[in-house]
Write a protein that holds these residues in place. Sequence first.
Motif, PDB file in Angstrom:
ATOM      1  N   GLN A 199       0.861  -1.185   0.000  1.00  0.00           N
ATOM      2  CA  GLN A 199       0.000   0.000   0.000  1.00  0.00           C
ATOM      3  C   GLN A 199       0.895   1.231   0.000  1.00  0.00           C
ATOM      4  OE1 GLN A 199      -3.494  -0.371   0.023  1.00  0.00           O
ATOM      5  NE2 GLN A 199      -3.514   1.781  -0.529  1.00  0.00           N
ATOM      6  N   ASP A 200       0.752   2.080  -0.999  1.00  0.00           N
ATOM      7  CA  ASP A 200       1.590   3.275  -1.109  1.00  0.00           C
ATOM      8  C   ASP A 200       1.244   4.254   0.013  1.00  0.00           C
ATOM      9  OD1 ASP A 200       3.052   5.500  -1.860  1.00  0.00           O
ATOM     10  OD2 ASP A 200       2.699   5.214  -3.993  1.00  0.00           O
ATOM     11  N   ILE A 201       2.228   4.535   0.858  1.00  0.00           N
ATOM     12  CA  ILE A 201       2.026   5.468   1.971  1.00  0.00           C
ATOM     13  C   ILE A 201       2.973   6.662   1.850  1.00  0.00           C
ATOM     14  CG2 ILE A 201       1.138   3.726   3.577  1.00  0.00           C
ATOM     15  CD1 ILE A 201       3.970   3.618   4.797  1.00  0.00           C
ATOM     16  N   SER A 202       3.448   6.912   0.614  1.00  0.00           N
ATOM     17  CA  SER A 202       4.395   8.015   0.413  1.00  0.00           C
ATOM     18  C   SER A 202       3.795   9.347   0.863  1.00  0.00           C
ATOM     19  CB  SER A 202       4.805   8.089  -1.060  1.00  0.00           C
ATOM     20  OG  SER A 202       5.421   6.897  -1.467  1.00  0.00           O
ATOM     21  N   HIS A 203       2.509   9.560   0.528  1.00  0.00           N
ATOM     22  CA  HIS A 203       1.861  10.822   0.912  1.00  0.00           C
ATOM     23  C   HIS A 203       1.781  10.926   2.430  1.00  0.00           C
ATOM     24  CE1 HIS A 203      -0.693  14.330   0.605  1.00  0.00           C
ATOM     25  NE2 HIS A 203      -1.626  13.742   1.335  1.00  0.00           N
ATOM     26  N   LEU A 204       1.440   9.820   3.094  1.00  0.00           N
ATOM     27  CA  LEU A 204       1.356   9.818   4.550  1.00  0.00           C
ATOM     28  C   LEU A 204       2.731  10.059   5.163  1.00  0.00           C
ATOM     29  CD1 LEU A 204      -0.261   9.365   7.135  1.00  0.00           C
ATOM     30  CD2 LEU A 204       0.155   6.907   6.884  1.00  0.00           C
ATOM     31  N   LYS A 205       3.759   9.418   4.589  1.00  0.00           N
ATOM     32  CA  LYS A 205       5.111   9.620   5.101  1.00  0.00           C
ATOM     33  C   LYS A 205       5.551  11.071   4.920  1.00  0.00           C
ATOM     34  CE  LYS A 205       7.765   6.892   6.306  1.00  0.00           C
ATOM     35  NZ  LYS A 205       8.150   6.399   7.648  1.00  0.00           N
ATOM     36  N   GLU A 206       5.136  11.688   3.808  1.00  0.00           N
ATOM     37  CA  GLU A 206       5.478  13.091   3.576  1.00  0.00           C
ATOM     38  C   GLU A 206       4.807  13.980   4.623  1.00  0.00           C
ATOM     39  OE1 GLU A 206       7.321  16.324   1.802  1.00  0.00           O
ATOM     40  OE2 GLU A 206       7.658  14.167   1.531  1.00  0.00           O
ATOM     41  N   GLN A 207       3.538  13.658   4.937  1.00  0.00           N
ATOM     42  CA  GLN A 207       2.848  14.421   5.978  1.00  0.00           C
ATOM     43  C   GLN A 207       3.535  14.239   7.330  1.00  0.00           C
ATOM     44  OE1 GLN A 207      -1.191  12.926   5.668  1.00  0.00           O
ATOM     45  NE2 GLN A 207      -1.819  14.645   4.385  1.00  0.00           N
TER      46      GLN A 207
END
Length: 505
Positions: free
Chosen positions: A257-265
């Motif tokens: 599951q791509d969590i790149s956006h969450l990691k960026e936040q």
Amino acid sequence: MTPALSFKAAFEQLPPEVFRLAVEQAAVAISITDTRARIVYANPSFTRVTGYSQSEVLGRNQSILSYKVTPQIVYETLWAQLKRQEPWNGLLVNRRKDGSRYLADLTITPVLNAHGETTHYLGLHRDVTDMHQLERQVVNQQALIESALDSTQAAMVMVDIDFQTIMSNRSYQDLEQELGYPPLNSLLETLESQWPSLATHGNLSSQRFAPVEVPLAEKNGSERWFNCSAEVIEEKDTSADAFYRKSSTHYLLLTLQDISHLKEQQRNLQLTSLQALLAEQERLQSVREALSGAIYQLKRPLNLINAAARLVNRRNTAGSEELLKLLGEIQVSGRETLDQLTACLPGDIREETRVVNLNQLLQSSLSLLTSRLLASGVTVDWQPERDLPSMKARPTSLATLFKQLLDNALDALEETRSGPRELRLVTRRLGGSVQVILQDSGPGIPATDRLKVFEPFYTTRHQGSQHLGMGLTLAQDIVNNHQGLLEIDPEFTSGCRIRVELPYE
């Protein structure tokens, strides 16, 4: 011993009644037609399958069972093969007496006389409608599952016990195209570091997995983060050998599951929190520096007054009592002032040690200085060592250390009037320590000042600078508290190169 009978001899000794009873009691539908396909015999199973009694079908053409949805080419192929006196087997859609349809698995065999002429046709057929429906349900369910897997945004890949790909959905295939390489090997390497027993091939049945966050490198060098979960899938053995002795094969299903956006936040939130902490640290350090500077400046005249009082006391001249009294009052007032200033010094913020990823901490420190780096036209060469070991440390203290060193480097670069402004930051493993190299192309530090810069209140900045000369002293204290080493490379003459070594065990 009586010799064994040949098959032909044994066959001829069987009474004809045995053949009649075998056909009558057979579970498969049997019919015999003449060469024009007119039925001359049908057994009881034929009646059970078709709904026609024996009296209703005798003399009638076998075509009474035919249904229009069976393509004509099937019948043409059937008759062409029978005319060559070859058996035919296939599937026909037949119609029962009540009009219901069923799928028949039909085998027709020509019956030849002694002269090799076809006299009859023997037909055997089974109702395989339920089996066909079951097969179609399996195919439909597989198609539905594959469609569902392909439509989900989560990337999924299944591997066998040798970690060879068995299947993957469209999102995983798209991910391969976006990354430019198959991510499976990187995933397995990361997973094995979390679950060492995963490396034991063929032992998937005993695994218990928890989700783990996995970074994957993109073509441009940046990273995408995924939440990777793993599940063992068991497949029952369908071979004849496994009918009584159960066996199964295990597969590993990985879901990304791509969590790149969450990691960026999360990263932005951490940067904001770190920035607030460092700002507070800088504020306290400024207060500490100002008070320490005032104490330092106040001690000098107070020492002179103390020396003057001792001198007057030794001379003991006329009128010295009044002067000694005045000097004593000044001494008391000075000591009280020093005590008050010392009491106002902010204490160090106590911080618990935590496991720290030094690369992430340095990356965050650089990110906080992005606007200043861009405004100063500084080129950053950031070379972190991959898989740098984590270490126990005080993260805010280390962030303060690197922020101080980076600020000093930027101050030096901003004084550079010509030539490129370059900042190089390297991390690497060195024995039992992690080494951080910070190098700038500024004017450098003269050899005579390389030890003095670590002394309190010593600065190489120009007159009027706001720096009181406590930056490197603070940095040295932080490194000492982590049992590390901070030094200026004396062999580097094209600017300044500082090495920091911190033990990770």
